[in-house]
Motif scaffolding. Structure first.
Motif, PDB file in Angstrom:
ATOM      1  N   MET A 163       0.807  -1.221   0.000  1.00 49.12           N
ATOM      2  CA  MET A 163       0.000   0.000   0.000  1.00 49.12           C
ATOM      3  C   MET A 163       0.841   1.273   0.000  1.00 49.12           C
ATOM      4  SD  MET A 163      -2.879  -1.470  -0.092  1.00 49.12           S
ATOM      5  CE  MET A 163      -4.031  -0.120   0.141  1.00 49.12           C
ATOM      6  N   THR A 164       2.138   1.152  -0.269  1.00 50.95           N
ATOM      7  CA  THR A 164       3.015   2.326  -0.276  1.00 50.95           C
ATOM      8  C   THR A 164       2.547   3.413  -1.239  1.00 50.95           C
ATOM      9  OG1 THR A 164       4.904   0.946   0.358  1.00 50.95           O
ATOM     10  CG2 THR A 164       5.390   3.101  -0.576  1.00 50.95           C
ATOM     11  N   PRO A 165       2.108   3.067  -2.489  1.00 51.57           N
ATOM     12  CA  PRO A 165       1.637   4.130  -3.394  1.00 51.57           C
ATOM     13  C   PRO A 165       0.484   4.943  -2.809  1.00 51.57           C
ATOM     14  CG  PRO A 165       1.993   2.091  -4.596  1.00 51.57           C
ATOM     15  CD  PRO A 165       2.111   1.750  -3.157  1.00 51.57           C
ATOM     16  N   ILE A 166      -0.409   4.275  -2.088  1.00 52.13           N
ATOM     17  CA  ILE A 166      -1.531   4.981  -1.461  1.00 52.13           C
ATOM     18  C   ILE A 166      -1.015   5.902  -0.353  1.00 52.13           C
ATOM     19  CG2 ILE A 166      -3.745   4.679  -0.288  1.00 52.13           C
ATOM     20  CD1 ILE A 166      -3.666   3.541  -3.113  1.00 52.13           C
ATOM     21  N   LYS A 167      -0.083   5.408   0.425  1.00 52.46           N
ATOM     22  CA  LYS A 167       0.479   6.215   1.512  1.00 52.46           C
ATOM     23  C   LYS A 167       1.203   7.436   0.968  1.00 52.46           C
ATOM     24  CE  LYS A 167       3.650   5.980   5.448  1.00 52.46           C
ATOM     25  NZ  LYS A 167       4.606   5.131   6.207  1.00 52.46           N
ATOM     26  N   ASP A 168       1.970   7.242  -0.090  1.00 50.50           N
ATOM     27  CA  ASP A 168       2.720   8.370  -0.675  1.00 50.50           C
ATOM     28  C   ASP A 168       1.783   9.422  -1.261  1.00 50.50           C
ATOM     29  OD1 ASP A 168       5.046   7.083   0.009  1.00 50.50           O
ATOM     30  OD2 ASP A 168       5.421   6.271  -2.000  1.00 50.50           O
ATOM     31  N   LYS A 201      -2.531   0.283   7.775  1.00 51.31           N
ATOM     32  CA  LYS A 201      -3.309   0.146   9.007  1.00 51.31           C
ATOM     33  C   LYS A 201      -4.610   0.936   8.934  1.00 51.31           C
ATOM     34  CE  LYS A 201      -2.044   2.193  12.875  1.00 51.31           C
ATOM     35  NZ  LYS A 201      -1.335   2.486  14.145  1.00 51.31           N
ATOM     36  N   ASP A 202      -4.576   2.104   8.326  1.00 51.31           N
ATOM     37  CA  ASP A 202      -5.797   2.900   8.193  1.00 51.31           C
ATOM     38  C   ASP A 202      -6.842   2.168   7.360  1.00 51.31           C
ATOM     39  OD1 ASP A 202      -4.617   4.976   9.638  1.00 51.31           O
ATOM     40  OD2 ASP A 202      -3.819   5.936   7.830  1.00 51.31           O
ATOM     41  N   VAL A 203      -6.394   1.551   6.270  1.00 51.89           N
ATOM     42  CA  VAL A 203      -7.315   0.804   5.417  1.00 51.89           C
ATOM     43  C   VAL A 203      -7.891  -0.384   6.183  1.00 51.89           C
ATOM     44  CG1 VAL A 203      -7.528  -0.558   3.306  1.00 51.89           C
ATOM     45  CG2 VAL A 203      -6.106   1.507   3.318  1.00 51.89           C
ATOM     46  N   ALA A 204      -7.029  -1.074   6.922  1.00 55.44           N
ATOM     47  CA  ALA A 204      -7.483  -2.227   7.700  1.00 55.44           C
ATOM     48  C   ALA A 204      -8.515  -1.812   8.744  1.00 55.44           C
ATOM     49  CB  ALA A 204      -6.293  -2.901   8.368  1.00 55.44           C
ATOM     50  N   LYS A 205      -8.268  -0.705   9.429  1.00 59.69           N
ATOM     51  CA  LYS A 205      -9.212  -0.227  10.438  1.00 59.69           C
ATOM     52  C   LYS A 205     -10.549   0.165   9.808  1.00 59.69           C
ATOM     53  CE  LYS A 205      -6.415  -0.253  14.096  1.00 59.69           C
ATOM     54  NZ  LYS A 205      -6.669  -1.096  15.291  1.00 59.69           N
ATOM     55  N   ASP A 251     -15.427  -4.258  -4.090  1.00 63.10           N
ATOM     56  CA  ASP A 251     -16.072  -2.953  -4.277  1.00 63.10           C
ATOM     57  C   ASP A 251     -15.899  -2.076  -3.042  1.00 63.10           C
ATOM     58  OD1 ASP A 251     -16.904  -3.722  -6.787  1.00 63.10           O
ATOM     59  OD2 ASP A 251     -18.924  -4.310  -6.153  1.00 63.10           O
ATOM     60  N   ASP A 252     -16.091  -2.660  -1.858  1.00 63.08           N
ATOM     61  CA  ASP A 252     -15.949  -1.889  -0.628  1.00 63.08           C
ATOM     62  C   ASP A 252     -14.497  -1.467  -0.412  1.00 63.08           C
ATOM     63  OD1 ASP A 252     -18.630  -2.123  -0.129  1.00 63.08           O
ATOM     64  OD2 ASP A 252     -18.435  -3.805   1.261  1.00 63.08           O
ATOM     65  N   PHE A 253     -13.572  -2.346  -0.724  1.00 62.85           N
ATOM     66  CA  PHE A 253     -12.145  -2.024  -0.581  1.00 62.85           C
ATOM     67  C   PHE A 253     -11.785  -0.829  -1.461  1.00 62.85           C
ATOM     68  CE2 PHE A 253      -7.622  -2.390  -1.277  1.00 62.85           C
ATOM     69  CZ  PHE A 253      -7.116  -2.881  -0.077  1.00 62.85           C
ATOM     70  N   LEU A 254     -12.228  -0.861  -2.714  1.00 62.53           N
ATOM     71  CA  LEU A 254     -11.941   0.235  -3.636  1.00 62.53           C
ATOM     72  C   LEU A 254     -12.660   1.511  -3.211  1.00 62.53           C
ATOM     73  CD1 LEU A 254     -12.163  -1.793  -6.961  1.00 62.53           C
ATOM     74  CD2 LEU A 254     -10.093  -0.974  -5.831  1.00 62.53           C
ATOM     75  N   SER A 255     -13.859   1.360  -2.652  1.00 63.19           N
ATOM     76  CA  SER A 255     -14.587   2.532  -2.159  1.00 63.19           C
ATOM     77  C   SER A 255     -13.828   3.203  -1.016  1.00 63.19           C
ATOM     78  CB  SER A 255     -15.980   2.115  -1.696  1.00 63.19           C
ATOM     79  OG  SER A 255     -16.684   3.203  -1.130  1.00 63.19           O
ATOM     80  N   LYS A 280      -8.032   7.711   8.590  1.00 59.65           N
ATOM     81  CA  LYS A 280      -7.029   7.899   9.644  1.00 59.65           C
ATOM     82  C   LYS A 280      -7.639   7.856  11.038  1.00 59.65           C
ATOM     83  CE  LYS A 280      -3.973  10.617   6.667  1.00 59.65           C
ATOM     84  NZ  LYS A 280      -3.365  11.951   6.403  1.00 59.65           N
ATOM     85  N   ASN A 281      -8.956   8.036  11.136  1.00 65.75           N
ATOM     86  CA  ASN A 281      -9.627   7.986  12.431  1.00 65.75           C
ATOM     87  C   ASN A 281     -10.532   6.760  12.590  1.00 65.75           C
ATOM     88  OD1 ASN A 281      -8.882  10.652  13.757  1.00 65.75           O
ATOM     89  ND2 ASN A 281      -9.604  11.349  11.761  1.00 65.75           N
TER      90      ASN A 281
END
Length: 497
Positions: free
Chosen positions: A400-405, A412-416, A456-460, A470-471
């Motif tokens: 997920m580095t490209p998303i973070k950059d 972790k944010d995506v997982a939460k 679909d939910d992951f991409l959303s 982040k929260n």
């Protein structure tokens, strides 16, 4: 305030039970161990107590309540017929100290399960005694250790593990007193044969590796790796955590392994834990069989001279291997887990090959849905140099580095945030060789509809306002936890104590 009475009329007792038979049931407890005062626990009636624990159970998440894509854990549906079988009186009411003559049915199941596991892994002997995958690792390495010692090679004090290995691999070897030699993976995440050749020497006791690896990719050069280790006099150990991907297609024996552990709570449909310990049997080649833990289930044909009876059937009994390392668990393995796995194996037999096929199909389908659905700007990629078109096995990792950059959103944010959508989060930051890693394993028991909705939910989630992620989570009973504070300031006492 009115007094809350329980069913038996005791104020706030929280349970219903008859009066004790003895006047003072605690009189045998030494005074030094008795409380001076009752604990300041909340008082509740039985209905209140039942409601409290029922509410807690409804807050739990499990495979029975939603999709559980926990990579490397194979959290799949467990057929309920297995539960009916394991609760039969002739199975669940047996005491482990009953004589062999009274537990022939269970011994027959143990014997059959040993044979089944031997066949599917290409091994010669199996013990069902270890009650966890990690304990199976320790047991197998101990057998290998005794093998070297019996050959007068006490100098072999090193175990080789790849940097993508499960953390239990080096831990299990270290518990046996071995020095751990870590070798790096290649650019494609697979084993680096040159690094292996450089690490192997006359002090090598074993190499521990799983195939497919924790990246979800198959090691096509595993036979060559086995040859390198064997030529140096070492042994090959197969971590069976990812066995769900290859069952019926190939086996550790063909790859050149000498020992393997199985996770009955993963590949063979025993619920994780199962109300107690897990189950991590091990299989070994014939040269290691005499070191297996004692006892193992054995059988012989009944004869006229056999005092236990005459007939065409078999007599089952516990047998001690010749040079056993001794027990690694109090009794003879987790009987409930063994019976559930036996029922699963008996039900599907050769069809278990389709299980692996569907597990691989689901993993590749979900991976491509996620990677191709996110567009070209910041696609979560295979680790290192792996191409998006490459076929993985039963699980896959996303970097997920490209998303973070691009947005500051971490894995972790995506997982939460996935928790808010009603999913268990994938495995996070493992294996450690993949930065910002999410590891997903859909298993063979999830339908295409479930995988499509998850994709679909992951991409959303990836298109949401970064601050929302982040929260997260926002809807769970426990919100975002400060892990560092929780680790440094553990609260181990009940506030009412």
């Amino acid at each position: 305030m009115s007094t809350v009475f329980d069913f038996n009329g005791a104020p706030g007792s929280g349970w219903s039970q008859p009066e004790p038979i003895r006047e003072d049931p605690g009189k045998n407890i030494p005074d030094s161990m008795r409380r001076n005062a009752l604990p300041r626990w909340p008082r509740a009636s039985e209905p209140e107590l039942v409601r409290h624990y029922t509410l807690l159970s409804q807050r739990n998440f499990g495979i029975d309540t939603g999709f559980y894509p926990l990579g490397s854990c194979t959290m799949k549906h467990n057929p309920r017929i297995n539960e009916r079988i394991v609760q039969m009186p002739g199975i669940d009411r047996i005491h482990p100290l009953q004589p062999d003559s009274q537990v022939q049915g269970l011994l027959a199941i143990y014997y059959e399960m040993q044979d089944m596991l031997s066949i599917c892994a290409g091994m010669d002997s199996v013990t069902l005694q270890p009650v966890a995958g990690a304990q199976g690792e320790f047991t197998a390495i101990r057998c290998i250790q005794e093998y070297h010692n019996s050959n007068g090679e006490n100098n072999r004090n090193k175990v080789i593990v790849p940097d993508s290995a499960h953390g239990t691999n080096p831990a299990s070897a270290a518990m046996c007193g071995y020095e751990i030699v870590e070798i790096p993976s290649g650019s494609d995440g697979r084993i680096d044969l040159q690094a292996l050749r450089a690490a192997v020497d006359g002090d090598t006791a074993a190499m521990m590796i799983t195939n497919p690896s924790t990246l979800g990719v198959f090691e096509p050069e595993i036979a060559e790796a086995a040859r390198i280790v064997h030529e140096a006099g070492g042994q090959m150990y197969y971590d069976g955590a990812n066995f769900n991907a290859i069952l019926g297609k190939t086996d550790p024996g063909r790859m050149g392994f000498d020992a393997v552990h199985y996770n009955l709570h993963k590949t063979f449909s025993q619920p994780h834990g199962g109300g107690g310990p897990g189950s991590g049997p091990i299989g070994v080649k014939s040269h290691l069989a005499k070191y297996l833990p004692s006892p193992i289930a054995a059988r012989r044909a009944r004869t006229e001279d056999d005092p236990r009876g005459v007939g065409d059937g078999f007599w089952y009994f516990w047998e001690d291997p010749e040079s056993s390392i001794g027990k690694v668990q109090q009794w003879n393995g987790n009987a409930g887990a063994v019976v559930r796995a036996w029922a699963f194996y008996r039900r599907y037999g050769r069809d278990l090959e389709r299980m692996s096929e569907h597990a691989v199909l689901n993993a590749n389908y979900l991976r491509h849905r996620i990677m191709r659905g996110h567009g070209d700007s910041a696609i979560p990629t295979m680790p290192k140099d792996g191409a998006p078109s490459e076929v993985v096995k039963h699980e896959f990792t996303l970097d997920m580095t490209p998303i973070k950059d691009a947005t500051g959103v971490t894995a972790k944010d995506v997982a939460k945030r996935l928790l808010d959508y009603g999913y268990m989060a994938p495995t996070l930051y493992f294996p450690q060789i993949v930065p910002e890693c999410l590891m997903l394993e859909p298993t063979e028991t999830e339908s295409k509809d479930v995988l499509d909705k998850f994709a679909d939910d992951f991409l959303s989630i990836l298109s949401e306002d970064p601050e929302i992620l982040k929260n997260a989570p926002h809807t769970t009973p426990v919100r975002r936890v400060d892990e560092v504070l929780a680790a440094r300031q553990l609260i181990l006492r009940h506030p009412c104590e």
